[in-house]
Write an enzyme that holds these catalytic residues in place. Sequence first.
Site, short mmCIF file in Angstrom:
data_model
loop_
_atom_site.label_atom_id
_atom_site.label_comp_id
_atom_site.label_asym_id
_atom_site.label_seq_id
_atom_site.Cartn_x
_atom_site.Cartn_y
_atom_site.Cartn_z
N ALA A 4 0.84 -1.20 0.00
CA ALA A 4 0.00 0.00 0.00
C ALA A 4 0.87 1.24 0.00
N THR A 45 11.04 0.53 -4.21
CA THR A 45 11.28 0.95 -5.59
C THR A 45 12.75 1.25 -5.84
N ASP A 46 13.16 1.17 -7.09
CA ASP A 46 14.54 1.54 -7.43
C ASP A 46 14.77 3.05 -7.32
N GLU A 47 13.67 3.84 -7.25
CA GLU A 47 13.82 5.30 -7.23
C GLU A 47 14.52 5.79 -5.97
N TYR A 66 7.91 11.47 -3.65
CA TYR A 66 7.55 10.04 -3.66
C TYR A 66 8.73 9.18 -3.23
N SER A 67 9.88 9.36 -3.92
CA SER A 67 11.00 8.46 -3.61
C SER A 67 11.55 8.73 -2.22
N LYS A 90 9.37 6.79 0.11
CA LYS A 90 9.67 5.35 0.04
C LYS A 90 11.01 5.06 0.73
N ASN A 95 10.52 -0.12 -13.04
CA ASN A 95 9.18 0.22 -13.54
C ASN A 95 8.40 -1.01 -13.98
N LEU A 108 2.94 6.08 -17.48
CA LEU A 108 3.25 6.29 -18.90
C LEU A 108 2.54 5.32 -19.87
N PRO A 126 1.74 13.42 -24.14
CA PRO A 126 2.60 14.43 -23.50
C PRO A 126 3.94 13.85 -23.04
N GLY A 155 12.57 18.09 -11.40
CA GLY A 155 13.53 17.16 -10.79
C GLY A 155 13.56 15.78 -11.45
P1 NAD Z 1 -0.99 1.62 -7.01
O1 NAD Z 1 -1.04 3.10 -6.83
O2 NAD Z 1 -1.53 1.01 -8.25
O3 NAD Z 1 -1.74 0.92 -5.79
C1 NAD Z 1 -1.59 1.34 -4.47
C2 NAD Z 1 -2.70 0.70 -3.64
O4 NAD Z 1 -2.53 1.11 -2.27
C3 NAD Z 1 -4.10 1.13 -4.06
O5 NAD Z 1 -4.95 0.01 -4.16
C4 NAD Z 1 -4.55 2.07 -2.95
O6 NAD Z 1 -5.94 2.07 -2.74
C5 NAD Z 1 -3.81 1.49 -1.76
N1 NAD Z 1 -3.58 2.49 -0.71
C6 NAD Z 1 -3.11 3.76 -0.86
N2 NAD Z 1 -3.08 4.39 0.33
C7 NAD Z 1 -3.51 3.50 1.26
C8 NAD Z 1 -3.68 3.55 2.67
N3 NAD Z 1 -3.41 4.67 3.35
N4 NAD Z 1 -4.14 2.45 3.31
C9 NAD Z 1 -4.43 1.32 2.62
N5 NAD Z 1 -4.30 1.22 1.27
C10 NAD Z 1 -3.84 2.29 0.61
O7 NAD Z 1 0.53 1.24 -6.79
P2 NAD Z 1 1.45 0.14 -7.52
O8 NAD Z 1 2.02 0.74 -8.73
O9 NAD Z 1 0.71 -1.13 -7.57
O10 NAD Z 1 2.63 0.03 -6.43
C11 NAD Z 1 2.49 -0.86 -5.33
C12 NAD Z 1 3.76 -0.78 -4.50
O11 NAD Z 1 4.89 -1.13 -5.29
C13 NAD Z 1 4.05 0.63 -3.96
O12 NAD Z 1 4.58 0.48 -2.65
C14 NAD Z 1 5.10 1.18 -4.90
O13 NAD Z 1 5.93 2.10 -4.25
C15 NAD Z 1 5.86 -0.09 -5.26
N6 NAD Z 1 6.50 -0.08 -6.60
C16 NAD Z 1 5.81 0.26 -7.73
C17 NAD Z 1 6.42 0.18 -8.98
C18 NAD Z 1 5.69 0.53 -10.25
O14 NAD Z 1 6.31 0.57 -11.31
N7 NAD Z 1 4.40 0.76 -10.23
C19 NAD Z 1 7.76 -0.23 -9.06
C20 NAD Z 1 8.44 -0.56 -7.89
C21 NAD Z 1 7.80 -0.51 -6.65
O1 DAU Z 2 11.03 2.91 -11.00
C1 DAU Z 2 9.94 2.45 -10.27
C2 DAU Z 2 8.86 3.51 -10.24
O2 DAU Z 2 8.31 3.55 -11.55
C3 DAU Z 2 7.78 3.26 -9.21
O3 DAU Z 2 8.34 3.32 -7.93
C4 DAU Z 2 6.65 4.27 -9.33
O4 DAU Z 2 5.60 3.94 -8.43
C5 DAU Z 2 6.12 4.24 -10.75
O5 DAU Z 2 5.13 5.22 -10.91
C6 DAU Z 2 7.26 4.47 -11.76
O6 DAU Z 2 7.77 5.83 -11.68
P1 DAU Z 2 8.12 6.67 -13.01
O7 DAU Z 2 8.06 8.09 -12.65
O8 DAU Z 2 9.34 6.15 -13.66
O9 DAU Z 2 6.85 6.22 -13.93
P2 DAU Z 2 5.88 7.05 -14.90
O10 DAU Z 2 5.05 6.04 -15.62
O11 DAU Z 2 5.19 8.15 -14.17
O12 DAU Z 2 6.90 7.72 -15.93
C7 DAU Z 2 7.78 6.92 -16.71
C8 DAU Z 2 8.63 7.88 -17.52
O13 DAU Z 2 7.79 8.54 -18.49
C9 DAU Z 2 9.27 8.99 -16.70
O14 DAU Z 2 10.56 9.28 -17.22
C10 DAU Z 2 8.34 10.19 -16.92
C11 DAU Z 2 7.82 9.97 -18.32
N1 DAU Z 2 6.44 10.46 -18.56
C12 DAU Z 2 5.46 10.07 -17.70
C13 DAU Z 2 4.16 10.52 -17.87
C14 DAU Z 2 3.07 10.10 -16.91
C15 DAU Z 2 6.17 11.30 -19.64
O15 DAU Z 2 7.07 11.63 -20.43
N2 DAU Z 2 4.88 11.75 -19.80
C16 DAU Z 2 3.88 11.40 -18.96
O16 DAU Z 2 2.73 11.87 -19.16
#
Ligand code: NAD
Ligand code: DAU
Length: 351
Positions: free
Chosen positions: A84, A132-134, A157-158, A161, A186, A197, A212, A290
């Site tokens: 979460a 996350t790797d961020e 965000y990062s 985390k 990602n 994205l 965008p 940033g």
């Molecule tokens: P997501 O935003 O799709 O889902 C997050 C979930 O957490 C949602 O269902 C939301 O309702 C729930 N949530 C948010 N706040 C809450 C709270 N206060 N109490 C209970 N539930 C709550 O996120 P995701 O992309 O599935 O990411 C899941 C996890 O993996 C996160 O911890 C994120 O940091 C990590 N992560 C994501 C990515 C990625 O690329 N998406 C990569 C690496 C790590």
């Molecule tokens: O690296 C892991 C992370 O990857 C997770 O921890 C995050 O939860 C997840 O959201 C993701 O972060 P990014 O910022 O890398 O993902 P995003 O899809 O938002 O963006 C991917 C790349 O695309 C980034 O360089 C920004 C760019 N981008 C994104 C959006 C939404 C655009 O150029 N245009 C856009 O509209």
Amino acid sequence: MDKSILITGGAGFIGSHTVRQFVTRYPGYRIVNLDKLTYAGNLENLTDIEDAPNYHFVRGDIYDAAFLKELFEQYRFDGVIHLAAESHVDRSISDPNEFIKTNVMGTANLLNVARSHWEGNFEGKLFYHISTDEVYGSLEEGGYFTEDTPYDPRSPYSASKASSDHLVRAYYNTYQLPMVISNCSNNYGPNQFPEKLIPLFINNIKNNRALPVYGKGENVRDWLYVEDHAQAIDLIYHQGRIGHTYNIGGDNEWRNIDLIRKLCEIMDRKLGRKQGESAQLISFVKDRAGHDLRYAIDCSKLKDELGWRQQVTFSQGLEKTVDWYLENQEWLNHVLTGEYEEYYRRQYVER
Ligand code: NAD
Ligand code: DAU
């Protein structure tokens, strides 16, 4: 029941794939999915397993410590898999506080309740924190993040985390709370909210809406299919060494602009458009504040120690993802609400 496991954030993108992995693979485990159902949480992600006898959904907020205590008393968890979070970088830039509440304080609340519930008997218990790797910051052209790379988070965000990762390690060092952490690159695949994205651009291409691209589109990300992440989580939960961190990645780096062009080609083919038609929607816009240049993960520890291998190539994964979004218009209709349009306007029209 062999085990009682709490999965937080199980109605979100990665969480729903993780819940499915555990519910279907381990019928002897009781899997409790705790989710607040924010804009990103969606129970439609789990309709195929919602009636499974070993699955329970509870709506609640990890920020609410008293509620967590009752939940632990009711279900007597042996393990926690904590996903979460507020997860979108752009939203953290416009409103950091929700990220601090959920990602930092929410994680602290979970650690406190696990610690007090398990106190005196940590045998067979595990707190698995998904990160996350961020947290490692931003790379230039060369090099990779390893598990020893110093933390250097650069967005709210990062930073939130990273803070939660530090808390988890502190509870291990100070109280010996058994824990494991993984830091993944990602993810992409079905059920991802269309603010990130790949799903955002699939939806925009389909609707002939501008694409965008932030800055010059030169930022690099390493992409992993979400089911491969869920399998890594399963493996680390069962075989990861207590107190350790594992990086997870796809060995699959793409400059945003190259990935977007590939996506446009796939969409042209699937929608029966002329090749090159969707790419005309590409529009370079003001860069993300940033904006981290490059993420790249060295996940050899996970491969060498636990034998993990990703199963889905990027070409296969993108095809599957595009097909899923094209076939699930109803799912999209339910998430493309007024709140989404409001977010879209703030993020892309007024910025
Ligand atoms: P997501 O935003 O799709 O889902 C997050 C979930 O957490 C949602 O269902 C939301 O309702 C729930 N949530 C948010 N706040 C809450 C709270 N206060 N109490 C209970 N539930 C709550 O996120 P995701 O992309 O599935 O990411 C899941 C996890 O993996 C996160 O911890 C994120 O940091 C990590 N992560 C994501 C990515 C990625 O690329 N998406 C990569 C690496 C790590
Ligand atoms: O690296 C892991 C992370 O990857 C997770 O921890 C995050 O939860 C997840 O959201 C993701 O972060 P990014 O910022 O890398 O993902 P995003 O899809 O938002 O963006 C991917 C790349 O695309 C980034 O360089 C920004 C760019 N981008 C994104 C959006 C939404 C655009 O150029 N245009 C856009 O509209």
